[in-house]
Design a protein around this motif. Sequence first.
Motif, PDB file in Angstrom:
ATOM      1  N   VAL A 123      63.395  50.997  55.600  1.00  0.00           N
ATOM      2  CA  VAL A 123      62.532  49.940  56.136  1.00  0.00           C
ATOM      3  C   VAL A 123      61.145  50.025  55.493  1.00  0.00           C
ATOM      4  O   VAL A 123      60.579  48.998  55.075  1.00  0.00           O
ATOM      5  CB  VAL A 123      62.450  50.019  57.680  1.00  0.00           C
ATOM      6  CG1 VAL A 123      61.357  49.098  58.215  1.00  0.00           C
ATOM      7  CG2 VAL A 123      63.791  49.682  58.300  1.00  0.00           C
ATOM      8  N   VAL A 124      60.605  51.233  55.394  1.00  0.00           N
ATOM      9  CA  VAL A 124      59.299  51.414  54.749  1.00  0.00           C
ATOM     10  C   VAL A 124      59.368  50.952  53.294  1.00  0.00           C
ATOM     11  O   VAL A 124      58.452  50.266  52.805  1.00  0.00           O
ATOM     12  CB  VAL A 124      58.835  52.888  54.845  1.00  0.00           C
ATOM     13  CG1 VAL A 124      57.644  53.160  53.936  1.00  0.00           C
ATOM     14  CG2 VAL A 124      58.499  53.237  56.283  1.00  0.00           C
ATOM     15  N   GLY A 125      60.443  51.281  52.600  1.00  0.00           N
ATOM     16  CA  GLY A 125      60.604  50.861  51.213  1.00  0.00           C
ATOM     17  C   GLY A 125      60.702  49.353  51.057  1.00  0.00           C
ATOM     18  O   GLY A 125      60.244  48.789  50.060  1.00  0.00           O
ATOM     19  N   ILE A 126      61.295  48.683  52.032  1.00  0.00           N
ATOM     20  CA  ILE A 126      61.401  47.224  51.982  1.00  0.00           C
ATOM     21  C   ILE A 126      60.051  46.574  52.280  1.00  0.00           C
ATOM     22  O   ILE A 126      59.669  45.586  51.646  1.00  0.00           O
ATOM     23  CB  ILE A 126      62.481  46.730  52.979  1.00  0.00           C
ATOM     24  CG1 ILE A 126      63.867  47.154  52.476  1.00  0.00           C
ATOM     25  CG2 ILE A 126      62.406  45.224  53.179  1.00  0.00           C
ATOM     26  CD1 ILE A 126      64.982  46.944  53.482  1.00  0.00           C
ATOM     27  N   VAL A 127      59.304  47.145  53.216  1.00  0.00           N
ATOM     28  CA  VAL A 127      58.028  46.563  53.631  1.00  0.00           C
ATOM     29  C   VAL A 127      56.939  46.795  52.588  1.00  0.00           C
ATOM     30  O   VAL A 127      56.139  45.890  52.310  1.00  0.00           O
ATOM     31  CB  VAL A 127      57.596  47.142  55.004  1.00  0.00           C
ATOM     32  CG1 VAL A 127      56.182  46.732  55.360  1.00  0.00           C
ATOM     33  CG2 VAL A 127      58.564  46.702  56.084  1.00  0.00           C
ATOM     34  N   ILE A 132      55.322  52.389  45.571  1.00  0.00           N
ATOM     35  CA  ILE A 132      55.826  53.276  46.626  1.00  0.00           C
ATOM     36  C   ILE A 132      57.179  52.823  47.164  1.00  0.00           C
ATOM     37  O   ILE A 132      57.886  53.594  47.813  1.00  0.00           O
ATOM     38  CB  ILE A 132      54.779  53.409  47.756  1.00  0.00           C
ATOM     39  CG1 ILE A 132      55.038  54.617  48.637  1.00  0.00           C
ATOM     40  CG2 ILE A 132      54.726  52.170  48.611  1.00  0.00           C
ATOM     41  CD1 ILE A 132      54.431  55.855  48.136  1.00  0.00           C
ATOM     42  N   ASP A 133      57.575  51.586  46.893  1.00  0.00           N
ATOM     43  CA  ASP A 133      58.794  51.049  47.484  1.00  0.00           C
ATOM     44  C   ASP A 133      60.061  51.755  47.006  1.00  0.00           C
ATOM     45  O   ASP A 133      60.891  52.172  47.824  1.00  0.00           O
ATOM     46  CB  ASP A 133      58.901  49.543  47.242  1.00  0.00           C
ATOM     47  CG  ASP A 133      58.869  49.170  45.768  1.00  0.00           C
ATOM     48  OD1 ASP A 133      58.492  50.021  44.930  1.00  0.00           O
ATOM     49  OD2 ASP A 133      59.207  48.007  45.455  1.00  0.00           O
ATOM     50  N   LEU A 134      60.223  51.919  45.720  1.00  0.00           N
ATOM     51  CA  LEU A 134      61.458  52.523  45.189  1.00  0.00           C
ATOM     52  C   LEU A 134      61.639  53.992  45.586  1.00  0.00           C
ATOM     53  O   LEU A 134      62.757  54.380  45.939  1.00  0.00           O
ATOM     54  CB  LEU A 134      61.516  52.352  43.671  1.00  0.00           C
ATOM     55  CG  LEU A 134      61.693  50.906  43.191  1.00  0.00           C
ATOM     56  CD1 LEU A 134      61.738  50.846  41.670  1.00  0.00           C
ATOM     57  CD2 LEU A 134      62.913  50.260  43.802  1.00  0.00           C
ATOM     58  N   PRO A 135      60.588  54.812  45.557  1.00  0.00           N
ATOM     59  CA  PRO A 135      60.799  56.191  46.027  1.00  0.00           C
ATOM     60  C   PRO A 135      61.261  56.258  47.491  1.00  0.00           C
ATOM     61  O   PRO A 135      62.119  57.075  47.838  1.00  0.00           O
ATOM     62  CB  PRO A 135      59.428  56.852  45.843  1.00  0.00           C
ATOM     63  CG  PRO A 135      58.776  56.081  44.754  1.00  0.00           C
ATOM     64  CD  PRO A 135      59.266  54.663  44.940  1.00  0.00           C
ATOM     65  N   PHE A 136      60.733  55.392  48.343  1.00  0.00           N
ATOM     66  CA  PHE A 136      61.153  55.403  49.745  1.00  0.00           C
ATOM     67  C   PHE A 136      62.569  54.864  49.911  1.00  0.00           C
ATOM     68  O   PHE A 136      63.326  55.354  50.747  1.00  0.00           O
ATOM     69  CB  PHE A 136      60.159  54.652  50.628  1.00  0.00           C
ATOM     70  CG  PHE A 136      59.093  55.551  51.164  1.00  0.00           C
ATOM     71  CD1 PHE A 136      59.289  56.262  52.338  1.00  0.00           C
ATOM     72  CD2 PHE A 136      57.905  55.726  50.482  1.00  0.00           C
ATOM     73  CE1 PHE A 136      58.317  57.117  52.822  1.00  0.00           C
ATOM     74  CE2 PHE A 136      56.927  56.579  50.955  1.00  0.00           C
ATOM     75  CZ  PHE A 136      57.133  57.279  52.126  1.00  0.00           C
ATOM     76  N   LEU A 137      62.935  53.860  49.128  1.00  0.00           N
ATOM     77  CA  LEU A 137      64.312  53.365  49.182  1.00  0.00           C
ATOM     78  C   LEU A 137      65.289  54.457  48.731  1.00  0.00           C
ATOM     79  O   LEU A 137      66.329  54.672  49.362  1.00  0.00           O
ATOM     80  CB  LEU A 137      64.472  52.114  48.322  1.00  0.00           C
ATOM     81  CG  LEU A 137      63.824  50.843  48.864  1.00  0.00           C
ATOM     82  CD1 LEU A 137      63.862  49.728  47.827  1.00  0.00           C
ATOM     83  CD2 LEU A 137      64.504  50.406  50.151  1.00  0.00           C
TER      84      LEU A 137
END
Length: 181
Positions: A123-127, A132-137
């Motif tokens: 969810v964090v990666g999508i938001v 920062i999005d891809l590392p969280f995904l």
Amino acid sequence: VQVEFIVADATGPIPEQVDEEAQVAMPPLSAGGNALNLNTRYTFTNFIVGLWVARSLGPTGFGAFSVAFATYLIALNASRGVATDALLVRFSGVDLEAWRGAVAGSTGTAITVGTVGGAVCVVVGIVLTAPIDLPFLALGVTMPGLLLQDSWRFAFFSAGRGRQAFANDLVWALSLVPLLA
């Protein structure tokens, strides 16, 4: 589906040791050395990954990786606190059946923590936006497996099975090779 949490066992009676031959072998003099060796290998592989990321992605990418890695470390320590710490304290040197039951609860707890934490990371990666999005995904997708691998590492250690813990770490380290290539 019923999930048994190992933390629930921490307040109950200590499992009785039934049969000396059925107990999980725990060599007394090598236990500390095994812990040091396991943690050294684990830290070394994390260090190598950090070096590779720093060299490959530059400062911005390394910063994004560092935030995701710090999140992973928080989830890892949370998982250890509710899953594997109780296993190490309460189920080292007990009979094999008690150990197996405790390991089932411990690994189930690690998967649950990993799944919940992974979902939050997705969810964090999508938001969030790049970088920062891809590392969280990626963390969200891999977190259940990472925490399961760590729980098995501690399960083997609690049973005095250093070679199996080493094999577990080796498989983890070797799986990094194609990802880093």
